[in-house]
Design an enzyme around this catalytic site. Structure first.
Site, short mmCIF file in Angstrom:
data_model
loop_
_atom_site.label_atom_id
_atom_site.label_comp_id
_atom_site.label_asym_id
_atom_site.label_seq_id
_atom_site.Cartn_x
_atom_site.Cartn_y
_atom_site.Cartn_z
N ASP B 10 49.60 32.81 44.43
CA ASP B 10 49.87 32.46 43.05
C ASP B 10 51.32 31.99 42.95
O ASP B 10 52.24 32.76 43.24
CB ASP B 10 49.63 33.70 42.19
N GLU B 105 47.16 28.30 41.82
CA GLU B 105 46.57 29.57 42.22
C GLU B 105 45.35 29.30 43.08
O GLU B 105 44.56 28.40 42.78
CB GLU B 105 46.13 30.26 40.93
#
Lengths: 368, 355
Positions: B10, B105
């Site tokens: 992320d 992500e």
């Protein structure tokens, strides 16, 4: 209007008409049946504005004074049915009520004026065809189960009748399966004509047709189909629109053909189907040499495994189907043995009777 | 199934990180990316801004109130997408099994990766190093035996952190998790769980599958599994598009239905562009319209259409009118979109004769 009639002479046409009259009506007069009494005949008419049924009665009848009036169809039919067999029924109009008397029974029913009753407009006749009632009935029964119901593709919510010079054909499809049945009959039609009879009209017409050689006359109009049979004249509006090209979806390339006993196959599918997903109804068929396996399971992790012997030699194939679609076809067929032709898990299957090629059924598979 | 190795990567405050990378003057200030001009919304903000309480999805005016020195930069999606491609490219050097969740992500399944003797921890460390050196932004990573734990783990040491949930530690790790950390648990579910005296996964484990299913339906079954650290979902490389939509927050509220109708044209055109570029090659199952009134109440209306041609203004107009009803309230945001029918894996699909 005043007349006397035997219970049976009135009940039979009333019950036929009550089928056409819908329970929920927007116009009150549509829940009524139109009585037109002439000196020596009585005509009963019911309609839902799409389908009209007219019954002619001239036996068991004595008309004292002619007249026209509409009477609640279902109530009158229920009253008639509940009277004793063979009794005489008197109908007499007084003011705006009709009195129904039979022996000690007396009923007073409301009426609506005959002028309020809608007429199906006449339209130009383009073609007529006479055939045995049983033949037409078989044709419709072999196919009507595949009609769509309230599909946005409105032209599928009915049954397509096609007339060629030497055949009459019925085709119905809901987009997942298709039923086609053809009757060899010299029609004299020089062109190929198609019309789409709405679902309701198709089902009502089947109810009227006797399983006998007595004839029915079909009259094709631009917007209507009329069927005259015995004491009845049945008229249905047609669905405007183009029916899909059914020839395009009848598979030709299938190379995996097996033959099975119709009743055994149906029983096996019904057993396995018990444990298929109750809405989706998917079953998996496993075809291999001389054996057809049938498997089903559901979200509760319950499963069914079954198999039956079939005549088959060739590559194995696994393919899923809605079991209801297969059972419908096996119910519509009548012979002892059926032939099913498949090609792969994503292509339609073709089902026919082994000895009688009049009806063919196409079922699209299900990816399970 | 043998032990899987999943990494969740992320990017840290992605849009803001890209802006800070490209403009050194932004590195030392509280920064928000988003529409300015009173009505804009914070898309992302850096950690300096977060220290003031600024959060994504907050209105820009609220953000300014919390942090008067906030510097606001308008988003440059084209540039972010380009950076995203570069980052995803690095992920794919380690495994072909990369499932992007958004531009910043992704899940990686490295169970079959032989680099670093198959050590997912070392792979994650190397990915973080390469993104920092080659792209110039930071990535937080979580390593675990499934997607759920990996995602929780990537958040554990954020920003610029790595957290590994070893198989033998997974059980203790899960038990200690507050239920707010679970997928699908928002405010409402959290409150309902608290009412039942449940605040951690340890508490949740006392409840049977049936009890949870009865109270929470499908989510209940997921809760049962998640509270035990179970998540069998595979990393899916390409997921079919579920919906495509466009929306616009207006600088000035649209005062009436007529104003909304007038604003529709522009959105229909934008949607058509997006559909041409990103649309799936299958019928558009549903059309929908989304409205947010000035009081922030948000409503959507959808209708099954199965369209095969680009939707027109006339297709959305009835939905908009239905949605607006006789509200007589100003509209802040208007959105349009299409939804595709997504065939869930394992779901039966009846094939059609005419298509």
């Amino acid at each position: 209007m005043k007349l006397t009639i035997t219970r049976e002479a009135l009940l039979t046409p009333l019950q036929a008409i009550a089928g056409v009259v819908e329970r929920k009506q927007t116009m009150p007069v549509l829940s009524n049946v139109l009585f037109v009494a002439e000196p020596d005949s009585l005509t009963l008419t019911g309609t839902n504005m799409e389908v009209e049924l007219v019954a002619h009665v001239n036996e068991g009848l004595a008309v004292e004074s002619p007249g026209r009036i509409t009477i609640p169809a279902r109530k009158l039919s229920d009253i008639c049915r509940s009277l004793g067999e063979g009794t005489q029924v008197e109908l007499a109009l007084q003011g705006d009520q009709v009195h129904v008397r039979s022996g000690a029974s007396h009923f007073t029913l409301s009426t609506l004026p005959a002028e309020h009753f809608p007429n199906v407009e006449e339209d130009a006749e383009s073609f007529r065809l006479e055939l045995a009632q049983a033949d037409l009935r078989n044709l419709l029964e072999a196919t009507s189960f595949a009609m769509a119901q309230q599909d946005v593709r409105y032209y599928l919510n009915g049954l397509m009748l096609e007339v060629g010079s030497n055949y009459l054909r019925a085709v119905a499809t809901d987009g997942h399966r298709l039923a086609m049945s053809t009757l060899a009959v010299v029609t004299g039609s020089e062109e190929v004509r198609q019309l789409i009879l709405p679902r309701k009209g198709t089902l009502e017409l089947i109810r009227l047709l006797a399983d006998a050689d007595t004839s029915v006359m079909l009259v094709f109009g631009d917007n209507h189909l009329r069927a005259t049979l015995g004491a009845y004249t049945f008229t249905s509006k047609l669905i405007e629109g183009k029916f899909p090209d059914y020839n395009r979806v009848i598979p030709r390339g299938g190379d995996k053909t097996f033959i099975a006993d119709r009743q055994s196959l149906k029983a096996t599918l019904q057993r396995a189907g018990i444990l298929s997903h109750e809405n989706i109804r998917g079953v998996r068929l496993q075809l291999q040499t001389n054996e057809l396996g049938v498997f089903a399971n559901n979200p509760d992790q319950e499963q069914a495994e079954d198999s039956l012997p079939v005549d088959y030699v060739g590559e194995s194939l696994q393919i899923g189907f809605n079991v209801g679609y297969l059972i419908d076809v096996l119910n519509a067929l009548e012979g002892n043995n059926v032939r099913m032709t498949l090609s792969n898990a994503n292509s339609s299957g073709l089902i026919e009777d082994v000895d009688n090629g009049n009806s063919v059924y196409v079922v699209m598979p299900m990816r399970l | 199934m043998s032990q899987r190795k999943i990494i969740h990567c992320d990017c840290d405050c992605f849009y803001a990180a890209v802006e800070m990378r490209d403009d050194p003057s932004l590195r030392e200030v509280a920064l928000a990316v988003g529409g300015d001009g009173g009505r804009g919304v914070v898309a992302t903000c850096n950690y300096a801004a977060r220290a003031y309480g600024v959060r994504s999805a907050m209105t820009m005016s609220e953000a300014h109130r919390l942090c008067p020195d906030l510097v606001v930069v308008p988003p440059d999606m084209a540039r972010y997408r380009q950076v995203s491609r570069q980052v995803m490219g690095i992920f794919r050097d380690y495994t072909p099994l990369v499932e992007p969740l958004s531009v910043d992500e992704a899940f990686l399944d490295v169970s079959e990766t032989e680099l670093f003797q198959g050590s997912a921890t070392l792979i994650a460390r190397d990915i973080r190093r390469r993104v920092r050196e080659e792209v110039g932004i930071t990535v937080s990573a979580g390593v675990a035996g499934n997607k759920f734990l990996a995602k929780v783990a990537s958040d554990w040491n954020k920003p610029d952190g790595l957290f590994v949930v070893l198989p033998e530690a997974a059980d203790d790790f899960v038990r200690a998790l507050p239920i707010e950390r679970l997928f699908g648990v928002g405010k409402v579910t959290a409150n309902r769980l608290h009412e039942l005296g449940v605040s951690t996964c340890n508490d949740l484990q006392a409840w049977s599958r049936e009890q949870l299913a009865e109270r929470f339906g499908r989510l209940g079954l997921r809760l049962y599994e998640m509270s035990r650290g179970i998540d069998p979902r595979p990393v899916v490389v390409s997921r079919p598009t579920k919906s495509i939509s466009v929306e616009r927050t207006y600088g000035r509220d649209l005062p009436t239905l007529a104003a909304c109708e007038a604003a529709l044209d522009e959105l229909v055109t934008d949607l058509a562009l997006r559909l041409k570029r990103k649309g799936e090659n299958k019928p558009m199952h549903k059309l929908f319209v989304k409205l947010r009134f000035s009081d922030f109440s948000t409503h959507t209306q959808e209708r099954i259409r199965n369209l095969t041609v680009l939707p027109q203004r006339e297709d959305f107009l009835p939905l908009l009118r239905e949605l607006y009803g006789d509200a007589r309230r100003p509209v802040r945001l208007l959105g349009l979109g299409v939804r595709y029918r997504v065939d869930e894996p394992g779901e039966a699909v009846q094939l059609r004769l005419f298509d």
